[in-house]
Structures are given as C-alpha cells and as structure tokens.
Scaffold this motif. Structure first.
Motif, PDB file in Angstrom:
ATOM      1  N   UNK A 118      43.935  28.635  49.791  1.00  8.39           N
ATOM      2  CA  UNK A 118      44.008  27.253  50.266  1.00  8.39           C
ATOM      3  C   UNK A 118      43.134  26.385  49.367  1.00  8.39           C
ATOM      4  N   UNK A 119      43.773  25.577  48.528  1.00  7.28           N
ATOM      5  CA  UNK A 119      43.034  24.786  47.557  1.00  7.28           C
ATOM      6  C   UNK A 119      42.352  23.575  48.173  1.00  7.28           C
ATOM      7  N   UNK A 120      42.450  23.421  49.489  1.00  3.05           N
ATOM      8  CA  UNK A 120      41.626  22.418  50.165  1.00  3.05           C
ATOM      9  C   UNK A 120      40.165  22.859  50.203  1.00  3.05           C
ATOM     10  N   UNK A 121      39.941  24.159  50.033  1.00  2.00           N
ATOM     11  CA  UNK A 121      38.591  24.700  49.925  1.00  2.00           C
ATOM     12  C   UNK A 121      38.195  24.765  48.451  1.00  2.00           C
ATOM     13  N   UNK A 125      34.596  28.926  47.585  1.00  2.00           N
ATOM     14  CA  UNK A 125      34.795  29.217  48.997  1.00  2.00           C
ATOM     15  C   UNK A 125      35.875  30.262  49.214  1.00  2.00           C
ATOM     16  N   UNK A 126      37.071  30.035  48.663  1.00  2.87           N
ATOM     17  CA  UNK A 126      38.125  31.028  48.883  1.00  2.87           C
ATOM     18  C   UNK A 126      37.878  32.300  48.079  1.00  2.87           C
ATOM     19  N   UNK A 127      37.153  32.190  46.944  1.00  5.91           N
ATOM     20  CA  UNK A 127      36.777  33.405  46.215  1.00  5.91           C
ATOM     21  C   UNK A 127      35.840  34.258  47.068  1.00  5.91           C
ATOM     22  N   UNK A 128      34.839  33.630  47.661  1.00  3.17           N
ATOM     23  CA  UNK A 128      33.901  34.365  48.509  1.00  3.17           C
ATOM     24  C   UNK A 128      34.567  34.984  49.716  1.00  3.17           C
ATOM     25  N   UNK A 166      41.826  40.705  58.933  1.00  2.00           N
ATOM     26  CA  UNK A 166      41.555  39.896  57.735  1.00  2.00           C
ATOM     27  C   UNK A 166      42.695  38.909  57.490  1.00  2.00           C
ATOM     28  N   UNK A 167      43.926  39.405  57.589  1.00  2.00           N
ATOM     29  CA  UNK A 167      45.087  38.549  57.377  1.00  2.00           C
ATOM     30  C   UNK A 167      45.121  37.427  58.417  1.00  2.00           C
ATOM     31  N   UNK A 168      44.882  37.780  59.665  1.00  2.00           N
ATOM     32  CA  UNK A 168      44.978  36.809  60.757  1.00  2.00           C
ATOM     33  C   UNK A 168      43.912  35.725  60.650  1.00  2.00           C
ATOM     34  N   UNK A 169      42.671  36.128  60.374  1.00  2.00           N
ATOM     35  CA  UNK A 169      41.567  35.166  60.407  1.00  2.00           C
ATOM     36  C   UNK A 169      41.237  34.545  59.048  1.00  2.00           C
ATOM     37  N   UNK A 170      41.492  35.270  57.956  1.00  4.24           N
ATOM     38  CA  UNK A 170      41.062  34.802  56.646  1.00  4.24           C
ATOM     39  C   UNK A 170      42.218  34.423  55.722  1.00  4.24           C
ATOM     40  N   UNK A 171      43.439  34.785  56.116  1.00  3.12           N
ATOM     41  CA  UNK A 171      44.588  34.504  55.258  1.00  3.12           C
ATOM     42  C   UNK A 171      44.779  33.032  54.962  1.00  3.12           C
ATOM     43  N   UNK A 172      44.442  32.189  55.912  1.00  5.54           N
ATOM     44  CA  UNK A 172      44.631  30.755  55.713  1.00  5.54           C
ATOM     45  C   UNK A 172      43.648  30.171  54.705  1.00  5.54           C
ATOM     46  N   UNK A 173      42.601  30.917  54.381  1.00  4.95           N
ATOM     47  CA  UNK A 173      41.609  30.438  53.410  1.00  4.95           C
ATOM     48  C   UNK A 173      41.869  31.018  52.023  1.00  4.95           C
ATOM     49  N   UNK A 175      44.234  33.735  51.321  1.00  4.49           N
ATOM     50  CA  UNK A 175      45.461  34.502  51.166  1.00  4.49           C
ATOM     51  C   UNK A 175      45.327  35.931  51.611  1.00  4.49           C
ATOM     52  N   UNK A 176      44.075  36.404  51.733  1.00  2.00           N
ATOM     53  CA  UNK A 176      43.772  37.742  52.268  1.00  2.00           C
ATOM     54  C   UNK A 176      44.646  38.836  51.676  1.00  2.00           C
ATOM     55  N   UNK A 177      44.643  38.911  50.356  1.00  2.00           N
ATOM     56  CA  UNK A 177      45.362  39.995  49.686  1.00  2.00           C
ATOM     57  C   UNK A 177      44.567  41.288  49.765  1.00  2.00           C
TER      58      UNK A 177
END
Length: 220
Positions: A118-121, A125-128, A166-173, A175-177
């Motif tokens: 999510x490039x709004x972060x 942030x999304x790397x961490x 991880x997918x459910x809670x972090x995927x929106x930030x 992508x949770x690959x």
C-alpha cells in the motif's frame, strides 16, 4: 542428486505448486466474484491450502515452499549449503507451474494474485511490516517443529494459521507475501515488477533474523 534430495525436490515442487494455487488462486477467484468474498475468504484459503501442503509434504522436505524459509533453515543448521539449490530450484518450478495453472484454469483476473504494498504508507513502513510478517512466519515454523511430540496436523495448523493471520491483518499494508517465489511469477506474468524489490529483500531479512536468533540460542 541423491535419492533423498530427489524426494525433497518432488515434495518442494508439489508443495510450492499447491501454495501458489491456494494463495494466488484465492485472490484471482475473489477478483472473478467482483471482490465480494474479501480478505476473510483469501486468508481462509491460505490457511487451508498451505495447511494441506504442509501436512502432505512436510515429512519429506520440512515444507519450506519459500526460498526465504530455506535460507533461514540453512542458517539454523537444518540443511546443508548444497541442498539450498535443490530446494530453490524445486520451489521456482512449482511456483511457475502454479501461476500457469491459476492463469489458464482458474482465470486471468486480479493480476494473477500479484502482491502489492500500500503506497499510502511510506516505503519504510510497508518494508518493516513485510519483515515483521516474515518474522512471525519463520518464528512459528521453528517453534512448531521444535515442540516435542506435536502432531503433524497441529504443526500444519500453527504455521498455516500464522500465514493466514499475516494475510488478514498485514496484507493491506505490505501485501503479506513473506515469500519471494510466491511473488515472482505473478509479477513476471503480468509485467508488474516494480514492487519485486520488496518481496526479494524483506522476507529474506525477516527469515534470516529468526534463523540467526535460533542458531545463537539453540544450536551448539
């Protein structure tokens, strides 16, 4: 290739294929349904699909299905340097075949289940978050496989459950690959490769952190 490595190769290829079909196929199917099923459905299919693959193939290869996990297992002294190539080659073939299956059998929707942050972060942030998601994954793996007497079905549920959460809670930030090879082929097939740097750095860092901690604390 020794017979034992051949068995590992086949198990990793089949397991990674199944993981790709479940992980990306769930996103593609949701796209076909107009995104009506949502993240809960996607997380559930991650849980069911990965859990089944671990249950079926974990006894043969330890169910890496992920080059970042393979590197962490190497750091933690579970596998030899020579085996890394066996694992990663099998994972690459399995992921490639999985993406082909999703595209031509399930459907060519939702950019084939492509991971995207999510490039709004901000990038840090999304790397961490992607590093943290992989820390949770690798931590759950090493905890589950080291609980003495734990049944395979419970090991599968712990690891697959961690991925699903991880997918459910972090995927929106992020992508949770948590998995470089899971992200590679949807990106290559769709030409959307600009975010691959994230999925080919953060998961390795997160998994390596856990592998190093495990080695220092538990490997003599």
């Amino acid at each position: 290739m020794h017979k034992s490595n051949f068995v590992i190769f086949l198990a990793e290829l089949a397991g990674t294929f199944g993981l790709l079909v479940a992980a990306t196929g769930s996103i593609v199917y949701d796209g076909m349904m107009g995104n009506a099923l949502g993240i809960g459905f996607i997380a559930m299919i991650h849980f069911v699909g990965l859990g089944a693959m671990i249950f079926l193939f974990g006894r043969y290869s330890m169910a890496h299905f992920n080059p970042a996990v393979t590197i962490a297992y190497f750091i933690a002294k579970y596998i030899s340097a020579k085996q890394i190539l066996v694992y990663v080659t099998a994972q690459a073939i399995g992921a490639f075949l999985g993406s082909l299956f999703v595209k031509y059998v399930i459907g060519d929707f939702a950019r084939l289940g492509l991971n995207s942050p999510n490039h709004q972060y901000p990038a840090w942030g999304f790397f961490g978050v992607e590093v943290l998601a992989t820390v949770f994954l690798m931590g759950s793996i090493l905890i589950a496989v080291n609980i003495r007497g734990l049944q395979t079905v419970l090991i599968s549920a712990i690891i697959a459950g961690t991925v699903a959460l991880d997918v459910f809670f972090l995927g929106a930030v992020s992508g949770a690959s948590m998995n470089p090879i899971r992200s590679l082929f949807p990106a290559l097939f769709t030409g959307a490769t600009k975010d691959l740097w994230l999925y080919w750095t953060a998961p390795f860092i997160g998994a390596a952190i856990v592998g190093i901690i495990y080695k220092k604390k538990f490997v003599k």
